[in-house]
Design a protein around this motif. Structure first.
Motif, short mmCIF file in Angstrom:
data_model
loop_
_atom_site.label_atom_id
_atom_site.label_comp_id
_atom_site.label_asym_id
_atom_site.label_seq_id
_atom_site.Cartn_x
_atom_site.Cartn_y
_atom_site.Cartn_z
N LEU A 1 0.85 -1.18 0.00
CA LEU A 1 0.00 0.00 0.00
C LEU A 1 0.89 1.24 0.00
O LEU A 1 1.78 1.38 0.84
CB LEU A 1 -0.92 0.01 1.21
CG LEU A 1 -2.03 1.06 1.24
CD1 LEU A 1 -2.94 0.94 0.01
CD2 LEU A 1 -2.87 0.92 2.51
N ASN A 2 0.64 2.12 -0.98
CA ASN A 2 1.40 3.37 -1.07
C ASN A 2 0.67 4.48 -0.34
O ASN A 2 -0.53 4.70 -0.55
CB ASN A 2 1.61 3.76 -2.54
CG ASN A 2 2.36 5.08 -2.69
OD1 ASN A 2 1.77 6.15 -2.62
ND2 ASN A 2 3.67 4.99 -2.87
N PHE A 3 1.40 5.20 0.50
CA PHE A 3 0.86 6.32 1.29
C PHE A 3 1.48 7.62 0.79
O PHE A 3 2.69 7.69 0.58
CB PHE A 3 1.17 6.12 2.77
CG PHE A 3 0.54 4.90 3.38
CD1 PHE A 3 -0.63 5.00 4.11
CD2 PHE A 3 1.13 3.65 3.24
CE1 PHE A 3 -1.22 3.88 4.68
CE2 PHE A 3 0.56 2.52 3.81
CZ PHE A 3 -0.62 2.63 4.53
N ASN A 4 0.66 8.66 0.63
CA ASN A 4 1.14 9.89 0.00
C ASN A 4 1.84 10.85 0.97
O ASN A 4 2.37 11.88 0.55
CB ASN A 4 0.01 10.62 -0.72
CG ASN A 4 -1.09 11.11 0.21
OD1 ASN A 4 -0.97 11.05 1.44
ND2 ASN A 4 -2.20 11.58 -0.36
N PRO B 1 10.41 3.85 3.11
CA PRO B 1 10.24 5.29 3.30
C PRO B 1 10.69 6.05 2.07
O PRO B 1 11.74 5.76 1.50
CB PRO B 1 11.15 5.60 4.51
CG PRO B 1 12.17 4.52 4.50
CD PRO B 1 11.50 3.30 3.95
N ASN B 2 9.89 7.02 1.65
CA ASN B 2 10.19 7.69 0.38
C ASN B 2 9.97 9.19 0.49
O ASN B 2 9.19 9.78 -0.24
CB ASN B 2 9.33 7.10 -0.75
CG ASN B 2 9.90 7.41 -2.12
OD1 ASN B 2 11.08 7.76 -2.26
ND2 ASN B 2 9.07 7.32 -3.14
N GLN C 1 16.42 6.57 1.55
CA GLN C 1 15.15 6.87 0.89
C GLN C 1 14.94 5.91 -0.29
O GLN C 1 15.84 5.67 -1.09
CB GLN C 1 15.15 8.31 0.38
CG GLN C 1 13.87 8.72 -0.34
CD GLN C 1 13.94 10.14 -0.87
OE1 GLN C 1 14.93 10.84 -0.66
NE2 GLN C 1 12.91 10.57 -1.56
N GLY C 2 13.72 5.36 -0.37
CA GLY C 2 13.36 4.50 -1.48
C GLY C 2 13.80 3.06 -1.36
O GLY C 2 13.68 2.29 -2.33
N ARG D 1 5.12 8.69 4.19
CA ARG D 1 5.18 8.72 2.73
C ARG D 1 6.03 7.53 2.25
O ARG D 1 7.20 7.40 2.62
CB ARG D 1 5.82 10.01 2.23
CG ARG D 1 5.88 10.09 0.69
CD ARG D 1 6.67 11.33 0.24
NE ARG D 1 6.00 12.56 0.65
CZ ARG D 1 5.03 13.16 -0.05
NH1 ARG D 1 4.63 12.65 -1.21
NH2 ARG D 1 4.47 14.26 0.40
N GLY D 2 5.42 6.68 1.44
CA GLY D 2 6.12 5.51 0.94
C GLY D 2 5.21 4.30 0.96
O GLY D 2 3.98 4.44 0.96
N GLU D 3 5.79 3.11 0.98
CA GLU D 3 5.01 1.87 0.97
C GLU D 3 5.15 1.13 2.29
O GLU D 3 6.20 1.17 2.93
CB GLU D 3 5.48 0.95 -0.16
CG GLU D 3 4.98 1.33 -1.54
CD GLU D 3 5.75 2.50 -2.11
OE1 GLU D 3 5.10 3.44 -2.60
OE2 GLU D 3 6.99 2.50 -2.05
N ILE D 4 4.06 0.44 2.64
CA ILE D 4 4.03 -0.43 3.82
C ILE D 4 3.44 -1.76 3.39
O ILE D 4 2.50 -1.81 2.58
CB ILE D 4 3.22 0.20 4.97
CG1 ILE D 4 3.89 1.50 5.44
CG2 ILE D 4 3.07 -0.77 6.13
CD1 ILE D 4 3.07 2.27 6.47
#
Length: 225
Positions: A10-13, A40-41, A93-94, A149-152
């Motif tokens: 799931l991507n979170f903005n 984390p992004n 990051q990323g 912000r990123g994916e979990i």
């Protein structure tokens, strides 16, 4: 060396995306383990506050536990309504990381990719109950910039103190069910990665019935989905 290529995540903005779960006695952990994969992004230092990955919290002064990534990507932070303590780690990051937080008594041992990075001196605040569980939001109006912000992916909540061997045995794979002590398990495998997922506005719990509600997601494309 660990890697993670999820079938779905799931991507979170980082602005207003979060998942909420109604109160459940299953989350009233005295001791236990919280596991998840994260990517984390955000640009280090760009939030002004420390993004929350997962928390059992109802405002600043009502927290059983919340797990954070430092805004400058320099460690894992644990808040329990009494103190905020950090275990240092240099995140990039990323990049995907597996995180495990093992809370026992008055301490919380943090693992990154199956390796301990030490313990904080603050365990679960057992004085607090009857609060919602949240992913990617601290549920605290005093900290409006704690969105992740990123994916979990692969969130697991246990009411048992997992050993290093147990964490590493299941780190790179989905786990078979049932599992003793597993009170909630979210694989994030619903829908199609990057597709139109408007029909999926809940997050299924494979271990029990603690179903989450997705809030403010576009559910289409590569972000907020």
């Amino acid at each position: 060396m660990h890697g993670h290529t999820p079938p779905n995540a799931l991507n979170f903005n980082g602005t207003n995306n979060f998942v909420t779960f109604p109160y459940s006695p299953a989350f009233d952990l005295v001791d236990g383990t919280i596991e998840f994969w994260m990517r984390p992004n955000w640009t280090p230092g760009s939030n002004g506050q420390n993004p929350c990955v997962l928390g059992y919290r109802n405002g600043f002064a009502a927290t059983r536990f919340s797990v954070h990534v430092e805004d400058n990507l320099s460690g894992i932070g644990i808040w329990n309504d009494i103190s905020y303590q950090v275990r240092p780690f240099a995140f990039v990051q990323g990049t995907w990381y597996h995180i495990a937080v093992v809370e026992s008594g008055s301490s919380a041992t943090c693992y990154v990719n199956g390796v301990s990075i030490g313990a904080t001196a603050n365990g679960f605040n057992t004085a607090l109950s009857n609060a919602p569980l949240t992913i990617s939001w601290s549920n605290d109006p005093l900290y409006p910039n704690e969105y992740f912000r990123g994916e979990i992916d692969e969130v697991r909540i246990w009411n048992t103190v997992r050993t290093s061997a147990e964490i590493n045995a299941n780190l790179n794979s989905e786990i078979n069910l049932p599992q003793t002590g597993l009170v909630a398990y979210y694989r994030f495998n619903q829908g199609v990665a990057g597709g139109n997922n408007a029909a999926f506005n809940t997050l299924n719990d494979l271990a029990s019935c603690n179903i989450g509600t997705l809030n403010n997601f576009t559910l289409s494309g590569n972000t907020s989905n």
